[in-house]
Write a protein that holds these residues in place. Structure first.
Motif, mmCIF file in Angstrom:
data_model
loop_
_atom_site.group_PDB
_atom_site.id
_atom_site.type_symbol
_atom_site.label_atom_id
_atom_site.label_comp_id
_atom_site.label_asym_id
_atom_site.label_seq_id
_atom_site.Cartn_x
_atom_site.Cartn_y
_atom_site.Cartn_z
ATOM 1 N N LYS A 2 1.042 -0.895 0.076
ATOM 2 C CA LYS A 2 -0.126 0.323 -0.005
ATOM 3 C C LYS A 2 0.854 1.173 0.234
ATOM 4 C CE LYS A 2 -4.386 1.833 2.711
ATOM 5 N NZ LYS A 2 -5.059 1.828 3.473
ATOM 6 N N LEU A 3 0.477 2.110 -0.874
ATOM 7 C CA LEU A 3 1.369 3.720 -1.469
ATOM 8 C C LEU A 3 0.988 4.909 0.603
ATOM 9 C CD1 LEU A 3 0.961 4.462 -4.856
ATOM 10 C CD2 LEU A 3 3.102 3.403 -3.359
ATOM 11 N N LYS A 4 1.900 4.933 0.894
ATOM 12 C CA LYS A 4 1.543 6.362 1.774
ATOM 13 C C LYS A 4 0.982 7.606 0.933
ATOM 14 C CE LYS A 4 3.791 4.451 5.338
ATOM 15 N NZ LYS A 4 4.795 4.289 6.442
ATOM 16 N N LEU A 5 0.263 7.957 1.404
ATOM 17 C CA LEU A 5 -0.292 9.298 0.727
ATOM 18 C C LEU A 5 1.128 10.584 0.643
ATOM 19 C CD1 LEU A 5 -3.477 10.107 2.971
ATOM 20 C CD2 LEU A 5 -3.085 9.237 1.062
ATOM 21 N N ASP A 12 -2.770 12.423 -8.442
ATOM 22 C CA ASP A 12 -3.284 10.887 -7.891
ATOM 23 C C ASP A 12 -4.028 11.191 -7.052
ATOM 24 O OD1 ASP A 12 -2.438 9.061 -9.857
ATOM 25 O OD2 ASP A 12 -0.800 8.852 -8.727
ATOM 26 N N ILE A 13 -3.545 12.595 -5.711
ATOM 27 C CA ILE A 13 -4.175 12.409 -4.611
ATOM 28 C C ILE A 13 -5.547 13.876 -5.241
ATOM 29 C CG2 ILE A 13 -4.180 14.301 -3.190
ATOM 30 C CD1 ILE A 13 -0.825 13.876 -2.287
ATOM 31 N N VAL A 56 -2.947 15.801 3.512
ATOM 32 C CA VAL A 56 -1.435 15.804 2.603
ATOM 33 C C VAL A 56 -1.553 16.801 1.496
ATOM 34 C CG1 VAL A 56 0.020 14.449 0.605
ATOM 35 C CG2 VAL A 56 -1.503 13.837 3.413
ATOM 36 N N LYS A 57 -3.022 17.800 1.078
ATOM 37 C CA LYS A 57 -3.131 18.620 0.033
ATOM 38 C C LYS A 57 -2.226 19.943 0.018
ATOM 39 C CE LYS A 57 -5.696 20.326 -3.826
ATOM 40 N NZ LYS A 57 -7.091 19.923 -4.446
ATOM 41 N N ARG A 58 -2.738 20.761 1.324
ATOM 42 C CA ARG A 58 -2.728 21.283 1.676
ATOM 43 C C ARG A 58 -1.572 21.243 2.272
ATOM 44 N NH1 ARG A 58 -2.586 26.490 2.009
ATOM 45 N NH2 ARG A 58 -3.368 27.372 3.827
ATOM 46 N N GLU A 59 0.030 20.647 2.790
ATOM 47 C CA GLU A 59 0.975 20.381 3.339
ATOM 48 C C GLU A 59 2.081 20.228 1.773
ATOM 49 O OE1 GLU A 59 1.103 16.583 5.132
ATOM 50 O OE2 GLU A 59 0.464 17.363 7.072
ATOM 51 N N ARG A 60 1.304 20.219 1.074
ATOM 52 C CA ARG A 60 2.478 20.115 0.320
ATOM 53 C C ARG A 60 2.358 21.725 -0.611
ATOM 54 N NH1 ARG A 60 1.778 14.591 -3.512
ATOM 55 N NH2 ARG A 60 2.176 13.225 -1.966
ATOM 56 N N GLU A 61 1.129 22.153 -0.411
ATOM 57 C CA GLU A 61 0.802 23.788 -0.923
ATOM 58 C C GLU A 61 1.822 24.749 0.132
ATOM 59 O OE1 GLU A 61 -3.240 24.967 -0.619
ATOM 60 O OE2 GLU A 61 -3.917 23.143 -2.867
#
Length: 70
Positions: A2-5, A12-13, A56-61
């Motif tokens: 299983k891939l981690k987020l 893909d997210i 995760v999306k916000r952390e990347r932003e």
């Protein structure tokens, strides 16, 4: 395996987020209208999945904004 987020690509997210929201909407409808949902915990798990994906999306932003500032 299983891939981690954190290892998943941004596109893909976004795709997984759209799918999870669609599935959540379907299960909520089944639960409220027909009461035919076998396991109502599915709704709770999907809400958590959506929250994790958004986090995760916000952390990347934020990381991208910090990198752009420097």
């Amino acid at each position: 395996m299983k891939l981690k987020l954190k290892d998943i690509k941004d596109a893909d997210i976004t795709t997984q987020l759209a799918e999870a929201r669609k599935e959540l909407r379907t299960h909520r409808f089944q639960y409220v209208v027909a009461r035919s949902l076998e396991n109502p915990m599915v709704i709770r798990n999907l809400r958590k999945k959506v929250a994790r994906l958004l986090t995760v999306k916000r952390e990347r932003e934020i990381a991208a904004a910090k990198a752009a500032k420097k």
